[in-house]
Write an enzyme that holds these catalytic residues in place. Structure first.
Site, PDB file in Angstrom:
ATOM      1  CB  CYS A   1     -50.279  29.682   7.588  1.00  0.00           C
ATOM      2  SG  CYS A   1     -48.857  29.149   8.518  1.00  0.00           S
TER       3      CYS A   1
ATOM      4  NE  ARG B   1     -56.481  31.014   8.828  1.00  0.00           N
ATOM      5  CZ  ARG B   1     -57.147  29.899   8.580  1.00  0.00           C
ATOM      6  NH1 ARG B   1     -58.444  29.941   8.467  1.00  0.00           N
ATOM      7  NH2 ARG B   1     -56.531  28.759   8.450  1.00  0.00           N
TER       8      ARG B   1
ATOM      9  CD1 TRP C   1     -49.761  31.445  14.709  1.00  0.00           C
ATOM     10  CD2 TRP C   1     -49.199  29.273  14.637  1.00  0.00           C
ATOM     11  NE1 TRP C   1     -49.954  30.913  15.952  1.00  0.00           N
ATOM     12  CE2 TRP C   1     -49.610  29.586  15.946  1.00  0.00           C
ATOM     13  CE3 TRP C   1     -48.795  27.967  14.355  1.00  0.00           C
ATOM     14  CZ2 TRP C   1     -49.635  28.647  16.966  1.00  0.00           C
ATOM     15  CZ3 TRP C   1     -48.819  27.038  15.376  1.00  0.00           C
ATOM     16  CH2 TRP C   1     -49.234  27.390  16.668  1.00  0.00           C
TER      17      TRP C   1
ATOM     18  CG  ASN D   1     -51.791  28.151   4.816  1.00  0.00           C
ATOM     19  OD1 ASN D   1     -50.896  28.979   4.877  1.00  0.00           O
ATOM     20  ND2 ASN D   1     -53.073  28.478   4.791  1.00  0.00           N
ATOM     21  N   GLY D   2     -49.468  24.515   6.124  1.00  0.00           N
ATOM     22  CA  GLY D   2     -49.317  23.091   6.418  1.00  0.00           C
ATOM     23  C   GLY D   2     -47.877  22.765   6.757  1.00  0.00           C
TER      24      GLY D   2
ATOM     25  CD  GLU E   1     -64.819  27.009  27.009  1.00  0.00           C
ATOM     26  OE1 GLU E   1     -63.999  26.082  26.904  1.00  0.00           O
ATOM     27  OE2 GLU E   1     -64.814  27.984  26.240  1.00  0.00           O
TER      28      GLU E   1
ATOM     29  CE  LYS F   1     -62.672  30.444  25.943  1.00  0.00           C
ATOM     30  NZ  LYS F   1     -63.061  29.643  24.868  1.00  0.00           N
TER      31      LYS F   1
ATOM     32  CD  GLU G   1     -58.717  30.757  24.557  1.00  0.00           C
ATOM     33  OE1 GLU G   1     -59.866  30.341  24.692  1.00  0.00           O
ATOM     34  OE2 GLU G   1     -58.048  30.577  23.526  1.00  0.00           O
TER      35      GLU G   1
ATOM     36  CG  HIS H   1     -59.245  13.456  46.359  1.00  0.00           C
ATOM     37  ND1 HIS H   1     -59.161  12.409  47.237  1.00  0.00           N
ATOM     38  CD2 HIS H   1     -60.565  13.699  46.173  1.00  0.00           C
ATOM     39  CE1 HIS H   1     -60.384  12.016  47.558  1.00  0.00           C
ATOM     40  NE2 HIS H   1     -61.258  12.788  46.931  1.00  0.00           N
TER      41      HIS H   1
ATOM     42  CE  LYS I   1     -62.053  31.205  16.054  1.00  0.00           C
ATOM     43  NZ  LYS I   1     -62.511  31.078  17.444  1.00  0.00           N
TER      44      LYS I   1
HETATM   45  C1  F6R Z   1     -60.369  28.137  22.873  1.00  0.00           C
HETATM   46  C2  F6R Z   1     -60.326  27.733  21.492  1.00  0.00           C
HETATM   47  C3  F6R Z   1     -59.694  26.439  21.137  1.00  0.00           C
HETATM   48  C4  F6R Z   1     -60.546  25.699  20.084  1.00  0.00           C
HETATM   49  C5  F6R Z   1     -59.815  24.455  19.593  1.00  0.00           C
HETATM   50  C6  F6R Z   1     -60.640  23.655  18.619  1.00  0.00           C
HETATM   51  O1  F6R Z   1     -61.058  29.323  23.038  1.00  0.00           O
HETATM   52  O2  F6R Z   1     -60.788  28.431  20.631  1.00  0.00           O
HETATM   53  O3  F6R Z   1     -59.496  25.642  22.254  1.00  0.00           O
HETATM   54  O4  F6R Z   1     -61.772  25.387  20.647  1.00  0.00           O
HETATM   55  O5  F6R Z   1     -58.614  24.829  18.972  1.00  0.00           O
HETATM   56  O6  F6R Z   1     -60.952  24.403  17.487  1.00  0.00           O
HETATM   57  P1  F6R Z   1     -62.086  23.962  16.493  1.00  0.00           P
HETATM   58  O7  F6R Z   1     -63.378  24.053  17.216  1.00  0.00           O
HETATM   59  O8  F6R Z   1     -62.002  24.942  15.360  1.00  0.00           O
HETATM   60  O9  F6R Z   1     -61.787  22.563  16.077  1.00  0.00           O
END
Ligand code: F6R
Length: 608
Positions: A2, A27, A75, A99-100, A483, A487, A490, A506, A603
């Site tokens: 949000c 976000r 959100w 927010n929250g 990682e 990527k 997502e 395994h 985000k």
């Molecule tokens: C993946 C991604 C998320 C963030 C995670 C932590 O591409 O962006 O997995 O890495 O939500 O976010 P931060 O770094 O803001 O604590």
């Protein structure tokens, strides 16, 4: 997650609110709304499910020249994405954006029989609660907000306005960020400083437990216990160029391609290539304190967690005397984990607002352990609550998928590890190769991005039809594989999982068939031959393999091979990760999906 915006000043509030909400779009959100109030106390409320463009369509029929208003991107947490659940929420003459999460909203709702609830949200309960204290408007709005917040349990960043007084906004925060921008003839509110860029460079970051009454030319901050707070005005460092696409089609590609520069910012003033040493001022630990460290805990979520895993492999290699434990914040916060004496915790977060990471930070601090932030967002909650820290300085990361932050987080943590190693007297011959490669890394990144972007663009298309993928690596290439898989899944929604090469036999080997493609990372080094043998096992089962390697002699009959030419020996996995980033990007473009805002994701994850 949000987003909140607010405006009180001489100009058109609707214009600022819409432009501010657009800045917060990255976000992640599923509905949006704004409310403005004219001088006679008449409110115009507009809300819409979906994109801000839907809100703008409705706004076209309700254009007003009101000078005060608040807005929100939602959100969904309680209740589905819908117009009724979108903010602002109304209670009597009040409007609130939040927010929250208000955890005790059900209990509070029981006592608010007077209010006719129109949404399923916890936020409307908070609006009604504030209104129950505000009554007929004779009680100051800020006092009503304080009374309500004393009863609310959970997290909040809120902005509230009233039809009775179209000159003031009351804002408050606890666990969800709020920034007050000091403009020229206006005061602006936002949950994220990026909404203020271009309007003002001066901002006050509210702290948890503070409430502010804001007018066009005053900001009056108090704690919930009515103690006055003297506001600290800080400079917003972000500029407009940093939050625009700068000629790229998507933020994701822009952020991948700007890694040579963003990493340079992480390194600026911190690498002494002549002595082969690094210097980090931020952690604020003396030589003696560094020497004493026996254990590092690295805490993060998602990409930040993977950055921690990769950094841990490196730190263990050059600092033999310490152990490194990397933990997922959402798990660690509920573990009954004993933190050994002489530990230091690295709290890794791009946004600096991730709820689980923040909760771990607070838990760890309670145990008396020193906490060091590896944070990007300046002035964020984690950055302010840690004992010391190193900003990674990569600039705003707008695309939901984290890319440039990862690279800089790894290197910032490695530099912290090198600082410990230096203090512990590890020989310079061991440290120097790391420092030299770190120094060269931005340029190597530039070369790899330049050399392989087009190849990957061509190759990635072929894999857009797959539904499953496996990423494989060992040693430092294992977190790289993790990682890479994150990527891909997502942004492209391909079901991608990562395994350590050695784990194949395994279990996961059973998966290999025509529906899968396999991304195998094979950096030169001690374990290269073993990784080659593991790749052969996949090939023998008919796996479709893309190999990423810097070994010239690699000659397995894989479907595709990306041979990276580089002088790097230590940080090759970081270069390989660039390949994963570009690959995920181009697969997603080929599938025609929303690259920068993948479905269901936000985000900055400010709720648990
Ligand atoms: C993946 C991604 C998320 C963030 C995670 C932590 O591409 O962006 O997995 O890495 O939500 O976010 P931060 O770094 O803001 O604590």
């Amino acid at each position: 997650m949000c987003g909140i915006v607010g405006y009180v000043g001489d100009n058109n509030a609707q214009d600022f609110l819409i432009s501010g909400l657009k800045r917060l779009e990255y976000r992640g959100y599923d509905s949006a709304g704004i409310v403005t109030i004219n001088d006679d106390g008449k409110a115009t409320l507009i809300r819409a499910k979906g994109k801000i463009s839907n809100l703008e369509e409705r706004l076209a029929r309700k254009k007003r020249d009101d000078k005060i208003g608040i807005g929100h991107t939602r959100w969904a947490t309680h209740g589905e994405p819908s117009e009724a659940n979108a903010h602002p929420h109304r209670a009597g003459k009040l409007y609130l954006v939040h927010n929250g999460i208000i955890e005790n909203y059900k209990e509070l709702k029981e006592h608010l029989k007077e209010h006719e609830f129109k949404s399923e949200t916890d936020s409307e309960v908070l609006a009604a609660l504030i209104n129950s204290f505000y009554g007929d408007g004779k009680y100051p709005l800020a006092n009503a907000v304080v009374q309500a917040l004393k009863l609310a349990k959970g997290t909040y960043g809120i902005a509230v306005i009233s039809e009775d007084n179209p000159n003031e906004i009351v804002v408050a925060r606890s666990g969800s960020p709020l920034v007050i921008g000091i403009g020229d003839g206006a005061t602006l509110i936002a949950s994220d400083a990026s909404a203020l860029v271009g309007h003002t460079k001066r901002a006050i970051y509210l702290n948890d437990g503070e409430v502010a009454r804001v007018t066009k030319n005053s900001v009056d901050i108090k704690t919930l216990n009515a103690e006055p707070v003297s506001a600290k005005v800080e400079e917003i460092e972000t500029n407009l160029a940093a939050i625009q696409k700068g000629g790229y089609e998507h933020f994701l590609l822009k952020e991948i391609m700007e890694q040579p520069e963003s990493l340079m910012e992480t390194l600026r003033g911190r690498v002494n290539i002549k002595d082969g040493t690094v210097r980090l001022g931020g952690p604020g630990l003396s030589e003696a304190e560094l020497r004493k460290i026996k254990h590092l805990i690295i805490v993060g979520c998602g990409t930040a967690y993977h950055a921690g895993l990769l950094a841990a492999y490196y730190i263990e290699k050059f600092t033999p005397e310490i152990t490194v434990e990397v933990v997922i914040a959402s798990e660690y916060r509920y573990r009954q984990a004993y933190v050994p004496e002489d530990s230091v915790a690295l709290i890794v977060s791009q946004s600096g607002e991730t709820a689980d990471t923040l909760a771990c930070l607070r838990e760890i601090k309670k145990q008396g352990v020193k906490t060091i932030g590896i944070v990007n967002a300046i002035g964020s909650t984690i950055a302010r609550e840690v004992d010391g820290g190193t900003y990674v300085h990569v600039g705003p990361e707008i695309s939901v998928a984290s890319t440039k932050a990862f690279t800089s987080q790894v290197i910032a943590m490695v530099m912290f590890g090198l600082t410990i190693a230096e203090a512990k007297g590890v020989r310079n011959t061991i440290i120097r190769p790391y420092v030299e490669e770190i120094f060269k890394l931005p340029n190597e990144i530039r070369e790899v991005l330049g050399a392989y972007q087009n190849t990957i663009k061509m190759e990635a298309k072929k894999y857009a039809e797959y539904e499953h993928a496996i990423y494989l690596g060992r040693d430092t290439a294992y977190p790289t594989a993790m990682e890479g898989a994150l990527k891909l899944k997502e942004v492209s929604y391909i079901d991608a999982n990562a395994y350590a090469f050695g784990e194949l036999k395994h279990g996961p080997l059973a998966l290999i068939d025509d529906r899968f493609f396999v991304m195998a990372f094979l950096p030169k080094g001690e374990l290269y031959e073993k990784a080659v043998s593991n790749t052969q096992e996949v090939l023998a089962r008919g796996g479709h393999v893309i190999a990423v390697t810097n070994e010239d002699s690699f000659d397995l009959p894989v479907e595709n091979v990306i041979k990276i030419t580089t002088s790097m020996e230590i940080f090759t996995p970081i270069l390989m990760n660039l390949i994963s980033q570009l690959f995920a990007y181009y697969v997603t473009v080929a599938k025609g999906l929303n690259v920068d805002q993948p479905r269901n994701l936000a985000k900055s994850v400010t709720v648990e």
